[in-house]
Design a protein around this motif. Structure first.
Motif, PDB file in Angstrom:
ATOM      1  N   ILE A   1     -52.291   4.073  -3.921  1.00  0.00           N
ATOM      2  CA  ILE A   1     -50.951   3.514  -3.759  1.00  0.00           C
ATOM      3  C   ILE A   1     -51.072   2.361  -2.774  1.00  0.00           C
ATOM      4  CG2 ILE A   1     -48.608   3.938  -2.937  1.00  0.00           C
ATOM      5  CD1 ILE A   1     -48.894   6.795  -3.915  1.00  0.00           C
ATOM      6  N   ALA A   2     -50.561   1.200  -3.182  1.00  0.00           N
ATOM      7  CA  ALA A   2     -50.637   0.008  -2.338  1.00  0.00           C
ATOM      8  C   ALA A   2     -49.223  -0.471  -2.028  1.00  0.00           C
ATOM      9  CB  ALA A   2     -51.426  -1.082  -3.050  1.00  0.00           C
ATOM     10  N   LYS A   3     -48.974  -0.833  -0.753  1.00  0.00           N
ATOM     11  CA  LYS A   3     -47.630  -1.226  -0.321  1.00  0.00           C
ATOM     12  C   LYS A   3     -47.659  -2.493   0.507  1.00  0.00           C
ATOM     13  CE  LYS A   3     -45.490   3.309  -0.043  1.00  0.00           C
ATOM     14  NZ  LYS A   3     -44.657   4.202   0.736  1.00  0.00           N
ATOM     15  N   ALA A   4     -46.540  -3.209   0.422  1.00  0.00           N
ATOM     16  CA  ALA A   4     -46.323  -4.375   1.276  1.00  0.00           C
ATOM     17  C   ALA A   4     -44.843  -4.491   1.567  1.00  0.00           C
ATOM     18  CB  ALA A   4     -46.809  -5.644   0.599  1.00  0.00           C
ATOM     19  N   GLU A   5     -44.538  -4.890   2.794  1.00  0.00           N
ATOM     20  CA  GLU A   5     -43.152  -5.137   3.199  1.00  0.00           C
ATOM     21  C   GLU A   5     -42.829  -6.604   2.940  1.00  0.00           C
ATOM     22  OE1 GLU A   5     -40.889  -2.931   4.386  1.00  0.00           O
ATOM     23  OE2 GLU A   5     -42.375  -1.339   4.113  1.00  0.00           O
ATOM     24  N   CYS A   6     -41.719  -6.841   2.281  1.00  0.00           N
ATOM     25  CA  CYS A   6     -41.232  -8.192   2.046  1.00  0.00           C
ATOM     26  C   CYS A   6     -39.880  -8.328   2.736  1.00  0.00           C
ATOM     27  CB  CYS A   6     -41.103  -8.458   0.545  1.00  0.00           C
ATOM     28  SG  CYS A   6     -42.682  -8.419  -0.332  1.00  0.00           S
ATOM     29  N   ASP A   7     -39.258  -9.462   2.612  1.00  0.00           N
ATOM     30  CA  ASP A   7     -37.960  -9.691   3.239  1.00  0.00           C
ATOM     31  C   ASP A   7     -36.876  -8.880   2.532  1.00  0.00           C
ATOM     32  OD1 ASP A   7     -39.143 -11.508   5.001  1.00  0.00           O
ATOM     33  OD2 ASP A   7     -38.876 -13.156   3.577  1.00  0.00           O
ATOM     34  N   GLY A   8     -36.525  -7.732   3.102  1.00  0.00           N
ATOM     35  CA  GLY A   8     -35.452  -6.907   2.552  1.00  0.00           C
ATOM     36  C   GLY A   8     -35.873  -5.865   1.546  1.00  0.00           C
TER      37      GLY A   8
ATOM     38  N   PHE B   1     -55.764  15.167 -16.380  1.00  0.00           N
ATOM     39  CA  PHE B   1     -54.447  15.581 -16.888  1.00  0.00           C
ATOM     40  C   PHE B   1     -53.300  14.954 -16.110  1.00  0.00           C
ATOM     41  CE2 PHE B   1     -57.186  19.160 -18.209  1.00  0.00           C
ATOM     42  CZ  PHE B   1     -57.001  19.063 -19.578  1.00  0.00           C
ATOM     43  N   LEU B   2     -53.566  14.524 -14.886  1.00  0.00           N
ATOM     44  CA  LEU B   2     -52.534  13.933 -14.038  1.00  0.00           C
ATOM     45  C   LEU B   2     -52.421  12.416 -14.186  1.00  0.00           C
ATOM     46  CD1 LEU B   2     -53.191  15.975 -10.770  1.00  0.00           C
ATOM     47  CD2 LEU B   2     -51.437  16.385 -12.508  1.00  0.00           C
ATOM     48  N   CYS B   3     -53.318  11.814 -14.971  1.00  0.00           N
ATOM     49  CA  CYS B   3     -53.303  10.362 -15.151  1.00  0.00           C
ATOM     50  C   CYS B   3     -52.084   9.926 -15.962  1.00  0.00           C
ATOM     51  CB  CYS B   3     -54.574   9.905 -15.861  1.00  0.00           C
ATOM     52  SG  CYS B   3     -56.063  10.128 -14.861  1.00  0.00           S
ATOM     53  N   ASP B   4     -51.653   8.691 -15.732  1.00  0.00           N
ATOM     54  CA  ASP B   4     -50.550   8.102 -16.487  1.00  0.00           C
ATOM     55  C   ASP B   4     -51.114   7.066 -17.459  1.00  0.00           C
ATOM     56  OD1 ASP B   4     -48.522   9.518 -15.110  1.00  0.00           O
ATOM     57  OD2 ASP B   4     -48.637   8.091 -13.452  1.00  0.00           O
ATOM     58  N   GLU B   5     -50.306   6.669 -18.407  1.00  0.00           N
ATOM     59  CA  GLU B   5     -50.730   5.648 -19.360  1.00  0.00           C
ATOM     60  C   GLU B   5     -50.661   4.252 -18.754  1.00  0.00           C
ATOM     61  OE1 GLU B   5     -49.005   5.766 -23.265  1.00  0.00           O
ATOM     62  OE2 GLU B   5     -48.881   7.953 -23.196  1.00  0.00           O
ATOM     63  N   ASN B   6     -49.772   4.060 -17.778  1.00  0.00           N
ATOM     64  CA  ASN B   6     -49.545   2.731 -17.216  1.00  0.00           C
ATOM     65  C   ASN B   6     -49.458   2.791 -15.701  1.00  0.00           C
ATOM     66  OD1 ASN B   6     -47.742   2.911 -19.934  1.00  0.00           O
ATOM     67  ND2 ASN B   6     -48.760   0.945 -19.755  1.00  0.00           N
ATOM     68  N   TYR B   7     -49.672   1.625 -15.096  1.00  0.00           N
ATOM     69  CA  TYR B   7     -49.412   1.466 -13.665  1.00  0.00           C
ATOM     70  C   TYR B   7     -47.906   1.420 -13.464  1.00  0.00           C
ATOM     71  CZ  TYR B   7     -54.260  -0.166 -13.556  1.00  0.00           C
ATOM     72  OH  TYR B   7     -55.621  -0.266 -13.681  1.00  0.00           O
ATOM     73  N   SER B   8     -47.465   1.740 -12.252  1.00  0.00           N
ATOM     74  CA  SER B   8     -46.050   1.645 -11.900  1.00  0.00           C
ATOM     75  C   SER B   8     -45.883   0.715 -10.716  1.00  0.00           C
ATOM     76  CB  SER B   8     -45.487   3.019 -11.521  1.00  0.00           C
ATOM     77  OG  SER B   8     -45.568   3.904 -12.602  1.00  0.00           O
ATOM     78  N   LEU B   9     -44.771   0.012 -10.725  1.00  0.00           N
ATOM     79  CA  LEU B   9     -44.412  -0.852  -9.609  1.00  0.00           C
ATOM     80  C   LEU B   9     -43.017  -0.472  -9.164  1.00  0.00           C
ATOM     81  CD1 LEU B   9     -45.084  -3.389  -7.865  1.00  0.00           C
ATOM     82  CD2 LEU B   9     -43.827  -4.704  -9.579  1.00  0.00           C
ATOM     83  N   GLU B  10     -42.864  -0.221  -7.874  1.00  0.00           N
ATOM     84  CA  GLU B  10     -41.555   0.112  -7.321  1.00  0.00           C
ATOM     85  C   GLU B  10     -41.161  -0.937  -6.296  1.00  0.00           C
ATOM     86  OE1 GLU B  10     -41.808   4.086  -5.789  1.00  0.00           O
ATOM     87  OE2 GLU B  10     -41.844   4.955  -7.791  1.00  0.00           O
ATOM     88  N   ILE B  11     -39.940  -1.414  -6.431  1.00  0.00           N
ATOM     89  CA  ILE B  11     -39.366  -2.350  -5.477  1.00  0.00           C
ATOM     90  C   ILE B  11     -38.244  -1.596  -4.771  1.00  0.00           C
ATOM     91  CG2 ILE B  11     -38.258  -4.582  -5.158  1.00  0.00           C
ATOM     92  CD1 ILE B  11     -41.070  -4.799  -6.407  1.00  0.00           C
ATOM     93  N   ALA B  12     -38.494  -1.149  -3.553  1.00  0.00           N
ATOM     94  CA  ALA B  12     -37.505  -0.375  -2.801  1.00  0.00           C
ATOM     95  C   ALA B  12     -36.672  -1.313  -1.934  1.00  0.00           C
ATOM     96  CB  ALA B  12     -38.193   0.668  -1.925  1.00  0.00           C
ATOM     97  N   ILE B  13     -35.356  -1.179  -2.043  1.00  0.00           N
ATOM     98  CA  ILE B  13     -34.459  -2.003  -1.232  1.00  0.00           C
ATOM     99  C   ILE B  13     -33.880  -1.147  -0.116  1.00  0.00           C
ATOM    100  CG2 ILE B  13     -33.945  -3.602  -3.101  1.00  0.00           C
ATOM    101  CD1 ILE B  13     -31.265  -2.129  -3.491  1.00  0.00           C
ATOM    102  N   ARG B  14     -33.581  -1.804   0.992  1.00  0.00           N
ATOM    103  CA  ARG B  14     -33.029  -1.085   2.145  1.00  0.00           C
ATOM    104  C   ARG B  14     -31.546  -1.371   2.342  1.00  0.00           C
ATOM    105  NH1 ARG B  14     -38.120  -2.604   3.192  1.00  0.00           N
ATOM    106  NH2 ARG B  14     -37.668  -4.574   4.204  1.00  0.00           N
TER     107      ARG B  14
END
Length: 114
Positions: A43-50, A65-78
């Motif tokens: 899991i890789a993370k970076a803080e951006c503006d907001g 068995f725990l692998c996924d078919e695709n990568y996921s990207l999450e953009i968390a807002i505060r």
């Protein structure tokens, strides 16, 4: 302004290694994503503006068995100031400009009510 955290989640379609995708996202967001092993999954993370960018590996080294078919990207807002179509379109356009392929996206709350 709300203190509820929400995130915009993307299913990524790039068929490249995690490291290659990580480099592409670092260039797109102009930030270094800090990578750590979270119980067998990178899991890789970076803080951006907001908001926070999180890349989740599709491979799980603990079990196939725990692998996924695709990568996921999450953009968390505060802040709910970013919970709108303008921000969503900004992120989608940023990914398009960086040649990051994605199939679908969805907004989700931090915690689901029961």
């Amino acid at each position: 302004m709300s203190i509820h955290k929400r995130w915009l989640s993307f299913v990524l379609l790039d068929d490249i290694s995690f490291k290659e995708l990580l480099i592409k996202l670092e260039q797109v967001f102009e930030r270094t994503l800090i990578c750590e092993d979270d119980e067998g999954r990178y899991i890789a993370k970076a803080e951006c503006d907001g908001f926070t960018v999180t890349l989740i590996d599709k491979e799980d080294r603990l079990s196939e068995f725990l692998c996924d078919e695709n990568y996921s990207l999450e953009i968390a807002i505060r802040s709910d100031d970013y919970f709108n179509s303008n921000f969503e379109n900004f992120i989608k356009e940023t990914l398009r400009n960086g040649n990051i392929k994605w199939g679908r996206s969805v907004w989700a709350p931090d915690k689901l009510s029961q």
